[in-house]
Design an enzyme around this catalytic site. Structure first.
Site, short mmCIF file in Angstrom:
data_model
loop_
_atom_site.label_atom_id
_atom_site.label_comp_id
_atom_site.label_asym_id
_atom_site.label_seq_id
_atom_site.Cartn_x
_atom_site.Cartn_y
_atom_site.Cartn_z
N SER A 27 0.64 -1.21 0.04
CA SER A 27 0.11 0.12 -0.04
C SER A 27 0.66 1.24 -0.01
O SER A 27 1.66 1.44 -0.82
CB SER A 27 -0.99 0.01 1.20
N HIS A 28 0.68 1.93 1.11
CA HIS A 28 1.43 3.50 1.21
C HIS A 28 2.64 3.15 1.72
O HIS A 28 3.45 4.30 2.09
CB HIS A 28 0.52 4.20 2.10
N ASP A 81 -1.94 6.56 -3.46
CA ASP A 81 -0.93 5.86 -2.99
C ASP A 81 -0.26 4.90 -3.68
O ASP A 81 -0.70 4.71 -5.10
CB ASP A 81 -1.06 5.68 -1.54
N ASP A 131 -0.58 1.73 -4.11
CA ASP A 131 -1.61 0.63 -4.67
C ASP A 131 -2.88 1.23 -5.25
O ASP A 131 -3.50 0.49 -5.55
CB ASP A 131 -1.77 -0.81 -3.79
N ASP A 136 -5.36 2.71 -3.60
CA ASP A 136 -6.66 2.80 -2.96
C ASP A 136 -6.87 3.93 -1.84
O ASP A 136 -7.89 4.08 -1.34
CB ASP A 136 -6.71 1.41 -2.09
N ARG A 137 -5.83 4.85 -1.75
CA ARG A 137 -5.99 6.11 -0.94
C ARG A 137 -6.15 7.34 -1.66
O ARG A 137 -5.57 7.37 -3.05
CB ARG A 137 -4.99 6.03 0.19
N LYS A 159 -11.36 0.23 -1.09
CA LYS A 159 -11.19 1.68 -1.04
C LYS A 159 -10.69 1.96 -2.34
O LYS A 159 -9.83 1.19 -3.19
CB LYS A 159 -10.57 2.31 0.08
#
Length: 543
Positions: free
Chosen positions: A113-114, A277, A279, A281-282, A376
């Site tokens: 992710s982030h 981010d 991947d 999703d943010r 998300k």
């Protein structure tokens, strides 16, 4: 090509967190570490023989190596087909869509992710189920149990496949189809939003900047914003995915996107700024002279969703993670729809979405999404904001101010203390947890404690219970302190403090956030002693 059964020994540290298993790359590079974990996932599932598996990731370092391993193990375990993004790329929301659209059995999402990438950075693997969402705890618990006793894994003895060329290949008896990672996602977005109105917005001179942070949303943003919607070339910056995110930190917050924030606070800056981010999703949303907090963004998107074609019939309900501010609660109350408070982790929204109980969900950690997928979705949030701006013909600041004048403002901040010694963090939380029962009724600096608990979630759909999801201390004036240990770090523990104060619709909405919350910040230190016990003078990150 033959199936090999390879002896292995278990690892003791393969317990998935809120979004899969995340570790340093060097941990994943240990012999059999990837293989053990993927085999443990497959050993915990039933009924996938001949079925389709989706595989993709954010392009971070080790993504390509792990994907080749995953394909060989999937073939050896009896999957009939793998759908994999070209170059190994699939944003997390795009992977969720692919699983749903093609009715796949599930998917492996390769991302941290982030978190930073590169040889010294982080890597992760998450299993998503057939609804497109992260595996529920009953599956992740089974995976962890299996990982502790696994003694062999299966793999197809075959060379690496070509991930760069769209089309089909064979690995043993399994078909591997390399697909364009953007096409299906872009088609889905066009069913939800008024692309003609957004095109007209750009054609009228509206200017925005989108920072893809050298991560996976670059190809999606180039194709949708600059391609389909006609935003000028250069609207998308840092749009080429990099295995190390160009040695940056792909977390769309005011620390790592400070240049964008500074630009939007000037007259010369564009009308709108956004980022996503690692991947995809943010999201980060900034208007001219107005940063929109993730909690406020959730409330604003829910209140205005009906302006987009995909939601013009209204929304069924809203769900938010427990630490997220109560701003969305006030929208749900006004709309007369369901409101749900869940633990942190998108998997907890899945049952509510599948049951049609909610339409829009969000977390204070910059994640918002809807029932279009089961993750998300950063770019979705940006497109919904653009749709709202195009229809309302107002700037972000004006829309935010009108919202506060209607619903009031929840002053809100999050203080992160990263890479804290795990023993210290656990002791701090345990000590505070032991004092919770004595806090209700006590008054601190004029604030009376209304409740103090360790949040337990009772899923209204399947009846499952998730305990110890974070400490909540609520006050009679609507203020709140939340403290929890995060499950997304890879080293030590991350302590997160969430502080919230409600200002009514006719109150003062122009205070500096940290100043407005300073009494709660000081009270939190008195109650929990985070800085004293961690020997930190300030948080690692303030959001």
């Amino acid at each position: 090509m033959t199936v090999q059964t390879i002896k292995t020994t278990p690892f003791s540290d393969q317990k998935p967190g809120t979004s899969g298993l995340r570790k340093r790359v060097t941990v994943w590079q240990q012999p059999n570490y990837v293989e053990n974990y993927i085999q443990a996932i497959f050993d915990s599932l039933e009924g996938f023989a001949g079925q389709t598996l989706v595989i993709g990731g954010d392009g971070r370092f080790y993504n390509d190596v792990a994907i080749q391993k995953a394909i060989r193990i999937a073939a050896a375990n009896g999957f009939g087909k793998v759908l994999v993004g070209q170059g190994g790329l699939l944003s997390t929301p795009a992977a969720s869509n692919i699983i749903r659209h093609y009715k796949a059995f599930g998917g492996l999402v390769l991302s941290a992710s982030h978190n930073p990438g590169g040889p010294d950075g982080d890597f992760g693997i998450k299993y998503n189920i057939g609804n497109g969402g992260p595996a529920p705890e009953k599956i992740t618990d089974a995976v962890f149990s299996r990982s502790k006793v696994i003694d062999s894994y299966k793999s197809e003895d075959t060379p690496d496949i070509d991930l760069g060329t769209i089309g089909t290949q064979k690995v043993g008896d399994m078909t591997v189809e390399v697909i364009d990672p953007v096409t299906d996602y872009a088609a889905l977005m066009q069913t939800l939003f008024d692309f003609d109105a957004i095109r007209a917005l750009f054609a009228g001179g509206f200017r925005m900047t989108f920072d893809a942070m050298h991560a996976v949303t670059g190809p999606y943003a180039h194709a949708i914003l600059e391609g389909i919607l006609g935003a000028p070339k250069g609207t998308v910056i840092n749009g080429v995915p990099s295995p190390s995110f160009n040695d940056g930190h792909p977390d769309p917050n005011l620390v790592y996107c400070k240049d964008m924030f500074d630009l939007l606070m000037t007259e010369a800056g564009p009308d709108f700024g956004a980022a996503s981010d690692g991947d995809g999703d943010r999201n980060l949303i900034i208007g001219k002279n107005r940063f929109v907090t993730p909690s406020d963004s959730l409330a604003l998107l829910a209140a205005n969703a009906h302006l987009a074609p995909g939601y013009n019939g209204g929304i069924a309900g809203i769900a938010r993670s427990m630490p997220t501010s109560a701003a969305a609660d006030r929208v749900a109350e006004k709309l007369g729809i369901e409101m749900h408070e869940t633990p942190t982790g998108w998997k907890f929204f899945g049952n509510l979405l599948d049951a049609g109980r909610v339409t829009i969900c969000g977390e204070e950690s910059a994640g918002t999404g809807s029932d279009h997928v089961r993750e998300k979705d950063g770019l979705w949030a940006v497109l919904l904001w653009l749709n709202i701006l195009a229809v309302r013909k107002q700037g972000v600041d004006q829309i935010v101010r009108e919202h506060w004048a209607t619903y009031g403002r929840n002053y809100y901040t999050r203080h992160d203390y990263e890479e804290v010694d795990t023993a210290i963090a656990n002791a701090l939380v345990d000590d505070l947890r032991g004092r919770l029962a004595s806090l209700p009724g006590q008054v601190f600096d004029g604030l009376e404690v209304a409740y103090a608990d360790d949040f337990t979630y009772h899923d209204p759909v399947d009846g499952s219970t998730s305990a110890k999801q974070g400490i909540r201390i609520g006050f009679t004036d609507g203020s709140r302190i939340v403290l929890r240990l995060s499950g997304t770090g890879t080293v030590g523990a991350t302590l997160r403090l969430y502080l919230e104060r409600y200002e009514p619709a006719d109150g003062n909405h122009d205070l500096d956030t940290q100043s407005a919350l300073q009494p709660l910040i000081e009270l939190c230190e008195r109650l929990a002693g985070v800085q004293a016990r961690t020997q930190r003078t300030e948080p690692s990150v303030i959001t």
